[in-house]
Design a protein around this motif. Structure first.
Motif, PDB file in Angstrom:
ATOM      1  N   SER A  24      -3.558  -1.788  -3.775  1.00 39.04           N
ATOM      2  CA  SER A  24      -4.128  -1.999  -2.567  1.00 39.04           C
ATOM      3  C   SER A  24      -4.117  -3.583  -2.010  1.00 39.04           C
ATOM      4  O   SER A  24      -3.342  -4.594  -2.631  1.00 39.04           O
ATOM      5  CB  SER A  24      -5.751  -2.135  -2.899  1.00 39.04           C
ATOM      6  OG  SER A  24      -6.078  -0.713  -3.070  1.00 39.04           O
ATOM      7  N   LEU A  25      -4.075  -3.481  -0.696  1.00 43.14           N
ATOM      8  CA  LEU A  25      -3.628  -4.711   0.116  1.00 43.14           C
ATOM      9  C   LEU A  25      -5.160  -5.066   0.719  1.00 43.14           C
ATOM     10  O   LEU A  25      -5.628  -4.382   1.212  1.00 43.14           O
ATOM     11  CB  LEU A  25      -2.691  -4.583   1.289  1.00 43.14           C
ATOM     12  CG  LEU A  25      -2.503  -5.742   2.295  1.00 43.14           C
ATOM     13  CD1 LEU A  25      -1.580  -6.705   1.438  1.00 43.14           C
ATOM     14  CD2 LEU A  25      -1.884  -5.187   3.438  1.00 43.14           C
ATOM     15  N   LEU A  26      -5.459  -6.239   0.502  1.00 40.96           N
ATOM     16  CA  LEU A  26      -6.935  -6.785   0.688  1.00 40.96           C
ATOM     17  C   LEU A  26      -6.859  -7.848   1.854  1.00 40.96           C
ATOM     18  O   LEU A  26      -6.144  -9.043   1.609  1.00 40.96           O
ATOM     19  CB  LEU A  26      -7.674  -7.403  -0.420  1.00 40.96           C
ATOM     20  CG  LEU A  26      -9.047  -7.825  -0.406  1.00 40.96           C
ATOM     21  CD1 LEU A  26      -9.908  -6.430  -0.026  1.00 40.96           C
ATOM     22  CD2 LEU A  26      -9.625  -8.389  -1.916  1.00 40.96           C
ATOM     23  N   VAL A  27      -7.366  -7.842   2.923  1.00 37.85           N
ATOM     24  CA  VAL A  27      -7.237  -8.669   4.015  1.00 37.85           C
ATOM     25  C   VAL A  27      -8.459  -9.250   4.202  1.00 37.85           C
ATOM     26  O   VAL A  27      -9.579  -8.634   4.577  1.00 37.85           O
ATOM     27  CB  VAL A  27      -6.733  -7.724   5.430  1.00 37.85           C
ATOM     28  CG1 VAL A  27      -6.472  -8.824   6.448  1.00 37.85           C
ATOM     29  CG2 VAL A  27      -5.476  -7.392   5.176  1.00 37.85           C
ATOM     30  N   GLY A  28      -8.649 -10.773   4.185  1.00 32.84           N
ATOM     31  CA  GLY A  28      -9.702 -11.339   4.099  1.00 32.84           C
ATOM     32  C   GLY A  28      -9.590 -12.911   4.271  1.00 32.84           C
ATOM     33  O   GLY A  28      -8.607 -13.555   3.772  1.00 32.84           O
ATOM     34  N   VAL A  29     -10.510 -13.631   4.920  1.00 28.54           N
ATOM     35  CA  VAL A  29     -10.365 -15.003   4.938  1.00 28.54           C
ATOM     36  C   VAL A  29     -10.581 -15.721   3.899  1.00 28.54           C
ATOM     37  O   VAL A  29     -11.466 -15.055   2.734  1.00 28.54           O
ATOM     38  CB  VAL A  29     -11.589 -15.515   6.141  1.00 28.54           C
ATOM     39  CG1 VAL A  29     -11.042 -15.066   7.362  1.00 28.54           C
ATOM     40  CG2 VAL A  29     -12.943 -15.376   5.665  1.00 28.54           C
ATOM     41  N   PRO A  30     -10.164 -17.057   3.537  1.00 23.26           N
ATOM     42  CA  PRO A  30     -10.242 -17.603   2.218  1.00 23.26           C
ATOM     43  C   PRO A  30     -11.813 -17.769   1.977  1.00 23.26           C
ATOM     44  O   PRO A  30     -12.530 -17.944   2.818  1.00 23.26           O
ATOM     45  CB  PRO A  30      -9.747 -18.981   2.582  1.00 23.26           C
ATOM     46  CG  PRO A  30      -8.719 -18.640   3.586  1.00 23.26           C
ATOM     47  CD  PRO A  30      -9.358 -17.726   4.418  1.00 23.26           C
ATOM     48  N   GLY A  31     -12.261 -17.650   0.479  1.00 25.66           N
ATOM     49  CA  GLY A  31     -13.274 -18.107   0.232  1.00 25.66           C
ATOM     50  C   GLY A  31     -14.459 -16.899  -0.123  1.00 25.66           C
ATOM     51  O   GLY A  31     -15.395 -17.123  -0.326  1.00 25.66           O
ATOM     52  N   LEU A  32     -13.821 -15.807  -0.038  1.00 24.97           N
ATOM     53  CA  LEU A  32     -14.604 -14.533  -0.132  1.00 24.97           C
ATOM     54  C   LEU A  32     -14.598 -13.946  -1.661  1.00 24.97           C
ATOM     55  O   LEU A  32     -15.119 -12.770  -1.746  1.00 24.97           O
ATOM     56  CB  LEU A  32     -14.429 -13.511   0.952  1.00 24.97           C
ATOM     57  CG  LEU A  32     -14.600 -14.051   2.495  1.00 24.97           C
ATOM     58  CD1 LEU A  32     -14.123 -12.588   3.387  1.00 24.97           C
ATOM     59  CD2 LEU A  32     -16.072 -14.265   2.645  1.00 24.97           C
ATOM     60  N   ALA A  33     -14.206 -14.791  -2.433  1.00 19.80           N
ATOM     61  CA  ALA A  33     -14.238 -14.444  -3.960  1.00 19.80           C
ATOM     62  C   ALA A  33     -13.128 -13.470  -4.293  1.00 19.80           C
ATOM     63  O   ALA A  33     -13.680 -12.311  -5.165  1.00 19.80           O
ATOM     64  CB  ALA A  33     -15.623 -14.210  -4.554  1.00 19.80           C
TER      65      ALA A  33
END
Length: 321
Positions: free
Chosen positions: A49-58
């Motif tokens: 999987s590729l997970l796209v999210g801003v920093p700091g979301l654990a």
């Protein structure tokens, strides 16, 4: 599956174990129910999987928690512009007796977190992606099999694009899911802050082990599926291709390139797992629709008109569904 009573019993056990896994993970991870569902589905489908999210979301904590609950080894690789393929795969060194000895890199683990994969040049990206596809690595002419089960979660930061090397479409296609990690809700964030600012440490118990994970991976493949559901999945993929006679006006107007055959395969295998997760013995069209967005969103390329009008990939997929 009704003909095989042992598979029916195993499917029932999988349903219960999946609920136990979710409960164990929720001790640490709060309010990311859909993301946890998709990551576990990806593992049981033998995908990445590729997970796209801003920093700091654990993201790191999330994948660490999953590896603990599954009793699997975990390694985190921070991708940087100067990272070399040998930093991932390992390298040959000379020991004290002047013999060549292979020192294994961090890729030799069950679960790999490839943090900010788009920060490293294509040569290093390719080293990781080859191992994802082949489940083995070749270093200095020697062939090494990777530990199984093997799962890669690669992350990308959607905000910063300076100094990055976006993954080519052919390499993106190797990921089963493209998962979007959103900010938590207000109440979830309150719970997160309470949990992480106290001195109490939540212990994650082992629910499954590597052998059980691989047994469930084989079970997912054995799940029967009706022809009309397979045809719906393939038809959905064909609707994304402008050259197809099944393409609706939305595709003709807004899509540059559609999804390839791997998308059809992934829709079917993920729909099978989604059925088991929901206590069913065979998937229906709703199971295909449930996994369509994370499977198609990195396989469809919008044209200039879609970008200019602010039409998102997710909106295009919704129209196709």
């Amino acid at each position: 599956m009704s003909e095989n009573t042992s598979d029916v019993a195993l499917a029932d056990k999988f349903f219960e174990d999946f609920k136990r896994l979710k409960a164990e993970i929720s001790k640490v991870i709060i309010g990311q129910d859909e993301v946890v569902n998709l990551l576990l589905t990806s593992i049981f489908c033998k995908g990445h999987s590729l997970l796209v999210g801003v920093p700091g979301l654990a993201k790191t904590l999330l994948i660490q928690t999953i590896s603990s609950a599954l009793d699997l080894s975990f390694k985190r690789i921070q991708f940087t512009p100067d990272l070399m393929p040998s930093d991932i795969l390992g390298a040959e060194t000379i020991d004290k007796d002047r013999n060549f000895k292979f020192i294994k890199g961090p890729i030799f683990a069950n679960i790999i977190l490839a943090d900010e994969i788009n920060r490293t040049p294509p040569k290093t990206q390719a080293a990781l992606l080859e191992s994802m596809q082949e489940y083995s690595v070749t270093v200095a002419g020697q062939h090494f099999d990777l530990d199984k089960p093997f799962f890669v979660l690669a992350t990308q930061n959607p905000i910063e694009q300076e100094g990055t090397y976006p993954l080519p479409e052919a390499q993106l296609d190797r990921f089963l899911f493209n998962i979007t990690l959103e900010y938590p809700t207000f109440q979830s964030e309150v719970d997160i802050v309470k949990n992480t600012t106290s001195d109490v440490e939540n212990v994650v118990n082992h629910i499954l082990d590597g052998e059980a994970v691989m047994n469930y991976q084989h079970l997912v493949r054995r799940v029967p599926i009706a022809d009309n559901v397979v045809e719906y999945a393939v038809g959905l993929v064909h609707k994304t291709r402008i050259a197809s006679n099944m393409a609706p006006s939305t595709t003709q107007e807004y899509i540059e390139w559609g999804a390839g055959p791997r998308a059809s395969q992934n829709l079917v295998i993920a729909a099978k797992c989604n059925a088991l997760v929901n206590g069913k013995y065979s998937p229906d069209i709703e199971d295909v629709q449930a996994v369509a967005k994370p499977i198609l969103r990195h396989r469809i390329i919008r044209n200039f008109k879609a970008e200019a009008e602010g039409i998102t990939i997710d909106k295009l997929i919704e129209d196709l569904l």
